[in-house]
Motif scaffolding. Structure first.
Motif, PDB file in Angstrom:
ATOM      1  N   ALA A  24       0.961   4.238  -2.911  1.00  0.00           N
ATOM      2  CA  ALA A  24       0.548   5.320  -2.228  1.00  0.00           C
ATOM      3  C   ALA A  24       1.673   6.391  -2.578  1.00  0.00           C
ATOM      4  O   ALA A  24       1.426   7.584  -3.381  1.00  0.00           O
TER       5      ALA A  24
ATOM      6  N   THR B  26      -4.223   3.007  -5.683  1.00  0.00           N
ATOM      7  CA  THR B  26      -4.957   3.258  -4.509  1.00  0.00           C
ATOM      8  C   THR B  26      -6.318   3.433  -4.923  1.00  0.00           C
ATOM      9  O   THR B  26      -6.635   3.899  -5.804  1.00  0.00           O
TER      10      THR B  26
ATOM     11  N   LEU C 203      -8.920  -0.974  -0.315  1.00  0.00           N
ATOM     12  CA  LEU C 203      -7.713  -0.023  -0.482  1.00  0.00           C
ATOM     13  C   LEU C 203      -7.080   0.089  -1.674  1.00  0.00           C
ATOM     14  O   LEU C 203      -6.524   0.959  -2.096  1.00  0.00           O
ATOM     15  N   VAL C 204      -7.049  -0.828  -2.396  1.00  0.00           N
ATOM     16  CA  VAL C 204      -6.252  -1.030  -3.683  1.00  0.00           C
ATOM     17  C   VAL C 204      -7.321  -1.559  -4.757  1.00  0.00           C
ATOM     18  O   VAL C 204      -8.231  -2.392  -4.500  1.00  0.00           O
TER      19      VAL C 204
ATOM     20  N   LEU D 251       0.705  -1.378  -0.025  1.00  0.00           N
ATOM     21  CA  LEU D 251      -0.030   0.000   0.045  1.00  0.00           C
ATOM     22  C   LEU D 251       0.657   1.105   0.025  1.00  0.00           C
ATOM     23  O   LEU D 251       0.614   2.287  -0.739  1.00  0.00           O
TER      24      LEU D 251
ATOM     25  N   ARG E 138      -4.532   7.478  -0.841  1.00  0.00           N
ATOM     26  CA  ARG E 138      -3.016   7.565  -1.201  1.00  0.00           C
ATOM     27  C   ARG E 138      -2.738   8.625   0.030  1.00  0.00           C
ATOM     28  O   ARG E 138      -1.548   8.894   0.286  1.00  0.00           O
TER      29      ARG E 138
END
Length: 79
Positions: A11, A55, A44-45, A7, A61
């Motif tokens: 980001a 993201t 989240l993604v 993540l 992000r």
């Protein structure tokens, strides 16, 4: 930890990455597919065939990047 690292990589990149780019940025030893599945499940993604991994929303992000310490952010940019 693998989810967090993936993540953070997405980001900080600020642009969509291919799975292979994300894997190289996150860690060669990481189980990227398992981490990606978990991040997708929690929204989240997201992954698109045309753009790649990114993201789910810019706010995700922005929040991740805002919570990274300055030295961690510098390290990500060096990667």
């Amino acid at each position: 930890p693998e989810r967090r690292v993936l993540l953070e990589a997405l980001a900080v990149s600020g642009r969509p990455l291919s799975v292979s780019e994300a894997a190289r940025a996150a860690s060669p030893e990481a189980d990227v597919q398992a981490a990606l599945d978990g991040l997708r499940d929690t929204r989240l993604v997201r992954a698109t065939a045309a753009a790649g991994l990114t993201t789910y929303h810019d706010r995700v992000r922005e929040t991740v990047v805002a919570h990274l310490p300055a030295d961690a952010l510098r390290a990500w940019h060096l990667r």
